[in-house]
Write an enzyme that holds these catalytic residues in place. Structure first.
Site, PDB file in Angstrom:
ATOM      1  N   CYS A 142       0.828  -1.214   0.000  1.00 59.28           N
ATOM      2  CA  CYS A 142       0.000   0.000   0.000  1.00 59.28           C
ATOM      3  C   CYS A 142       0.863   1.264   0.000  1.00 59.28           C
ATOM      4  O   CYS A 142       1.624   1.481  -0.930  1.00 59.28           O
ATOM      5  CB  CYS A 142      -0.997  -0.030   1.156  1.00 59.28           C
ATOM      6  SG  CYS A 142      -2.409   1.085   0.867  1.00 59.28           S
ATOM      7  N   HIS A 235      -4.629  -4.506  -0.378  1.00 57.79           N
ATOM      8  CA  HIS A 235      -4.505  -5.158   0.932  1.00 57.79           C
ATOM      9  C   HIS A 235      -4.976  -6.608   0.918  1.00 57.79           C
ATOM     10  O   HIS A 235      -5.961  -6.951   1.582  1.00 57.79           O
ATOM     11  CB  HIS A 235      -5.291  -4.365   1.973  1.00 57.79           C
ATOM     12  CG  HIS A 235      -4.651  -3.083   2.381  1.00 57.79           C
ATOM     13  ND1 HIS A 235      -3.522  -3.027   3.169  1.00 57.79           N
ATOM     14  CD2 HIS A 235      -4.982  -1.797   2.093  1.00 57.79           C
ATOM     15  CE1 HIS A 235      -3.178  -1.760   3.367  1.00 57.79           C
ATOM     16  NE2 HIS A 235      -4.044  -0.999   2.724  1.00 57.79           N
ATOM     17  N   GLU A 237      -3.722  -8.832   2.541  1.00 58.87           N
ATOM     18  CA  GLU A 237      -3.498  -9.365   3.893  1.00 58.87           C
ATOM     19  C   GLU A 237      -4.637  -9.058   4.856  1.00 58.87           C
ATOM     20  O   GLU A 237      -4.655  -9.578   5.983  1.00 58.87           O
ATOM     21  CB  GLU A 237      -2.185  -8.804   4.468  1.00 58.87           C
ATOM     22  CG  GLU A 237      -2.277  -7.418   5.088  1.00 58.87           C
ATOM     23  CD  GLU A 237      -2.344  -6.263   4.082  1.00 58.87           C
ATOM     24  OE1 GLU A 237      -2.414  -5.103   4.518  1.00 58.87           O
ATOM     25  OE2 GLU A 237      -2.327  -6.523   2.860  1.00 58.87           O
TER      26      GLU A 237
END
Length: 307
Positions: A142, A235, A237
């Site tokens: 990011c 993202h 994750e």
């Protein structure tokens, strides 16, 4: 194989309860193999939540990994207790003499600032340079990815009129990439950012290759073979509730925010969201770690030497 983390790290119990294979430091030393050394420079405000997200994905791979938590030296985050930082984190100054097979640089809530206005920008630039000689493979996430691609190639970020926020379909542009092994042609990825990088700027840099892209959200993942770097602008994750947590945080603070795109069932924020990206998150981290394992020198000190 499990991930090796301190027994008392808050993430330990959470991961064990989720069924992630976690190894105590004592048990790890009995295994006669070299664990992969991965550092996590955690720039996120809620460090414990980010630790869990990253460790969950790393710990699901079939290789033993030793995770080192790293923080910026002169910066004190407001949302993480100091005792947690001192117990589990090392500053970059403390680890810069070491070498790592992998190093992750997270996002940070500073994307509306110019890079040079960020308090720790000078130290972060030094860390970027350090990764070239002390890290085999770097994963930037990011804002960390935007900052890295700006530092190394001058690729700018652009402010968005409104926050890119939600779960968006992405396309696999390079099925033959080792990092996309097993990926579908089309898959969901969480997005949460106020800025973007643009394909036209990336295409001007011959060493950069776009691997993932969204028709709506633009570039998602870029690989740089020369520097062995990955730039992940979104993202994968994230937890199932990460976007929900951000949404209700802003609502409670009176910050204007739209419902995250294609996230809550029937756009009803009272309904629990379904995670539609988990499998690809595991694939991505597994592929990254496997490629790292296949290509990193067995002797850590040879990283960055060209041997």
């Amino acid at each position: 194989m499990p991930i090796k983390i301190p027994d008392t790290l808050p993430a330990f119990e959470t991961l064990v309860n989720e069924g992630v294979r976690v190894m105590t430091e004592t048990a790890a030393v009995r295994q006669d193999i070299r664990p992969l050394q991965i550092g996590l420079l955690n720039l996120m405000p809620n460090k414990i939540k980010t630790e869990i997200q990253i460790a969950r994905l790393i710990g699901a791979t079939p290789l033993q990994v030793e995770l080192t938590l790293v923080r910026i030296g002169g910066y004190r985050p407001k949302n993480t207790p100091e005792e947690h930082l001192f117990a589990f984190y090392e500053t970059w100054e403390e680890v810069k003499g070491r070498k790592f097979d992998g190093f992750i640089i997270t996002g940070a809530p500073v994307e509306t600032l110019d890079y040079e206005e960020v308090t720790y920008w000078d130290e972060l630039k030094s860390i970027f340079e350090w990764t070239e000689t002390h890290v085999h493979s770097t994963l930037n996430v990011c804002w960390g990815a935007m900052a890295a691609i700006y530092h190394f190639h001058g690729v700018p970020k652009y402010p968005l009129k409104e926050k890119a926020f939600g779960v968006y379909r992405h396309q696999n542009l390079k099925p033959s990439s080792v990092y996309l092994n097993g990926f579908s042609d089309d898959f969901a990825v969480p997005v949460s950012r106020w800025t973007e990088v643009r394909r036209a700027d990336i295409d001007r840099v011959p060493s950069l290759e776009i691997l993932m892209e969204s028709k709506e959200m633009g570039v998602c993942l870029v690989h740089e073979k020369k520097g062995n770097r990955l730039y992940m602008f979104n993202h994968v994750e994230y937890d199932s509730t990460s976007l929900s947590d951000e949404y209700f945080r802003d609502v409670d603070a009176g910050v204007p925010i739209k419902l995250p795109h294609d996230y809550f069932p029937h756009n009803d924020a009272d309904l629990p969201p379904q995670n539609r990206w988990r499998s690809h998150a595991h694939l991505f981290f597994g592929n990254w770690i496997n490629e790292m394992y296949q290509t990193t020198p067995y002797e850590l000190e040879k990283i960055g030497t060209g041997d």
